[in-house]
Design an enzyme around this catalytic site. Structure first.
Site, PDB file in Angstrom:
ATOM      1  N   CYS A  92       1.050  -0.257   4.003  1.00 13.83           N
ATOM      2  CA  CYS A  92      -0.225  -0.506   4.853  1.00 13.83           C
ATOM      3  C   CYS A  92      -1.230  -1.417   4.084  1.00 13.83           C
ATOM      4  CB  CYS A  92      -0.957   0.747   4.928  1.00 13.83           C
ATOM      5  SG  CYS A  92      -2.844   0.399   5.504  1.00 13.83           S
ATOM      6  N   CYS A 146      -4.758  -0.242   3.358  1.00  8.29           N
ATOM      7  CA  CYS A 146      -4.650   0.747   2.365  1.00  8.29           C
ATOM      8  C   CYS A 146      -4.712   0.184   0.897  1.00  8.29           C
ATOM      9  CB  CYS A 146      -3.491   1.526   2.311  1.00  8.29           C
ATOM     10  SG  CYS A 146      -3.331   2.285   4.064  1.00  8.29           S
TER      11      CYS A 146
END
Length: 101
Positions: free
Chosen positions: A26, A29
């Site tokens: 991600c 993230c």
């Protein structure tokens, strides 16, 4: 040392617990990772920060209905008091944490 259950971890007495649900693949993230680390250092001893990889901990992610990453959940005395999905400015996250420390 026995591994603590997720429930034990979020019920940390005396301090709020910020849980960062993330995934290695991600992008947002990864962008949030230094922000979370900075907050963990800034509030060391005042909040507990737990990073949860949703790919490795699907039951915890399912328990809190995490459908997108990153998702941040703040627990205070074991109760969910705030939740946000997606990247979030450090200043906004700091303001949320300030209410509970």
């Amino acid at each position: 040392m026995a591994k603590k259950s997720f429930k034990e971890l979020i019920s940390s007495p005396g301090m709020p617990v910020l849980v960062d649900f993330y995934a290695d693949w991600c992008g947002p993230c990864k962008a949030m990772s230094p922000v979370i680390q900075q907050l963990a250092n800034q509030y060391n001893g005042k909040i507990k920060v737990i990073k949860v990889n949703v790919d490795n901990n699907q039951s915890a992610a399912a328990q809190f209905k995490v459908q997108g990453v990153p998702t941040f959940i703040l627990f205070n005395k074991g109760q969910q008091v705030w939740r946000q999905s997606g990247a979030i400015p450090a200043q906004q996250l700091t303001q949320v944490i300030q209410q509970y420390v």
